[in-house]
Design a protein around this motif. Sequence first.
Motif, PDB file in Angstrom:
ATOM      1  N   GLN A 122      -4.076 -28.365 -31.865  1.00 49.22           N
ATOM      2  CA  GLN A 122      -3.600 -29.142 -30.727  1.00 49.22           C
ATOM      3  C   GLN A 122      -2.487 -28.422 -29.973  1.00 49.22           C
ATOM      4  N   ILE A 123      -1.666 -27.657 -30.684  1.00 50.38           N
ATOM      5  CA  ILE A 123      -0.610 -26.887 -30.011  1.00 50.38           C
ATOM      6  C   ILE A 123      -1.224 -25.855 -29.068  1.00 50.38           C
ATOM      7  N   ILE A 124      -2.193 -25.085 -29.560  1.00 51.15           N
ATOM      8  CA  ILE A 124      -2.750 -24.015 -28.732  1.00 51.15           C
ATOM      9  C   ILE A 124      -3.595 -24.582 -27.599  1.00 51.15           C
ATOM     10  N   GLU A 125      -4.297 -25.677 -27.824  1.00 48.45           N
ATOM     11  CA  GLU A 125      -5.074 -26.270 -26.732  1.00 48.45           C
ATOM     12  C   GLU A 125      -4.142 -26.823 -25.660  1.00 48.45           C
ATOM     13  N   ARG A 126      -3.019 -27.387 -26.065  1.00 50.60           N
ATOM     14  CA  ARG A 126      -2.012 -27.851 -25.097  1.00 50.60           C
ATOM     15  C   ARG A 126      -1.457 -26.656 -24.324  1.00 50.60           C
TER      16      ARG A 126
END
Length: 490
Positions: A122-126
């Motif tokens: 979720q961090i990298i997709e954000r």
Amino acid sequence: MGKPTGFIELPRVGPGQRPVSTRLGDWNEVYVGLEAKDTAAQGGRCMDCGVPFCQQGCPLGNHIPDWNDRVYRGRWREAYERLAATNNFPEVTGRLCPAPCEAACVLAINDDAVTIEEIEKQIIERAFSEGWVMPARPRARTGKTVAVVGSGPAGLAAAVQLRSVGHEVTVYEADDRLGGMLRYGIPDFKMEKWVIDRRIEVMRQQGIVFETGVRIGEDVPWTALREGADAVLIAVGAQAHRDLELPGRELSGVCFAMDYLTRQNRVVAGDRVAEDQDWMHAAGRDVIILGGGDTGSDCLGTALRQGARSVRQIQLWPAPPKTRAEDNPWPQWPLIFRVSTSQKEGGERDFAMRTVRLCGADGKVSALETVGIEVVEDNGARKMVDVPGSEAEIPADLVILAIGFEGPKSSLIADQLGATHGDSGTVAVNERYATSIDGVFCAGDAMRGASLIVWAIADGREAARHMDAYLRGTAPHLPTRGMDCAFGGK
């Protein structure tokens, strides 16, 4: 830490899965990610455990407690910066890594571990959606040239690191598309291929040059490649299949798992595949998969989506226990019984079963003869023995071998370069990832043997550190594992 009492108050919540009936009708990713608020709450479960064993369990040494805390506090960009400091491709590990970090989580001693992998994803997709992911362009150029052979995770990680400190990097890939095993060895239902394309575009903007359809050793001799570059990295993976040496192996209808998966991945990509490969489609067939690992599971999910009449996955060893054995304590990787997303979708699983021979008619496989085995102690060593009366014949008109890999597929590395190979067929290296040939290095499965994607990334980063020192004629920088060092940057 995030929420001091979060690990007490909040249960573990992982990503959702699309319904089996829905996902068997397409090739899209199985998992549905958490919402931002739910991801933040899960970050709050991270404990103030003093010694972050999760970081020790991760081959990359990711700063997991740091970005968990920042996610909990809503400081997503800072979380991304901490994540990108040690991991070149968190969008890949966030989807495909078995998460040894979670196995080593202190909370996992007597509770459910923190959902580290999902938070990472979720961090990298954000970060991508917000435009924070930028190419790591070098501040100065060294004028040195590097040839990286192989565009899997090890080669790509090394390329990013080497380019970020000023070297001119060209990546050579034998296939028509980039990504190596990530492209053709991983089904789209585990990772859709736009994930690779998105990252490759960032790397192109960084100034990395890619050459596809170039078979080093055939189209370009290894010696010529070495003469034309200041340093070479061998990152071709472990492509040599382990084969089955049994009566009936010559029958048609038997294939290697990677050939089977590659064909289907090409179909999903919109390619026209050769008609002489049509027999590798499972529609209406009784499919046997020999091998109980992740690759075998990927074949199972693929066969189900292709419309197999039946699918059976056979593993030689007995089923592992449902909980940790006494000789497998935390924080070791738990050798326990697992059920993959593909295994939840259907098919049968057999354990402690040895294949005796492949039976056929008119030159085509039609059945497997098997026998049950049990493991006994023999002078302190474990030994497999057949169980009398357990013989069986199982119908099969498509048999997929998913029993592992050995070293690099091509012997040309040794024949043309003279690089030394180890006993297992892998390329031999020293502690600096250097081969026996000056200026030639090796990383990933080609030197380690078939292993995890996260290990390949770690190897690529570490090899790049030593290659940079070689090119500059200096001592290596501090280790890249788990450190925010100038080498490589974000």
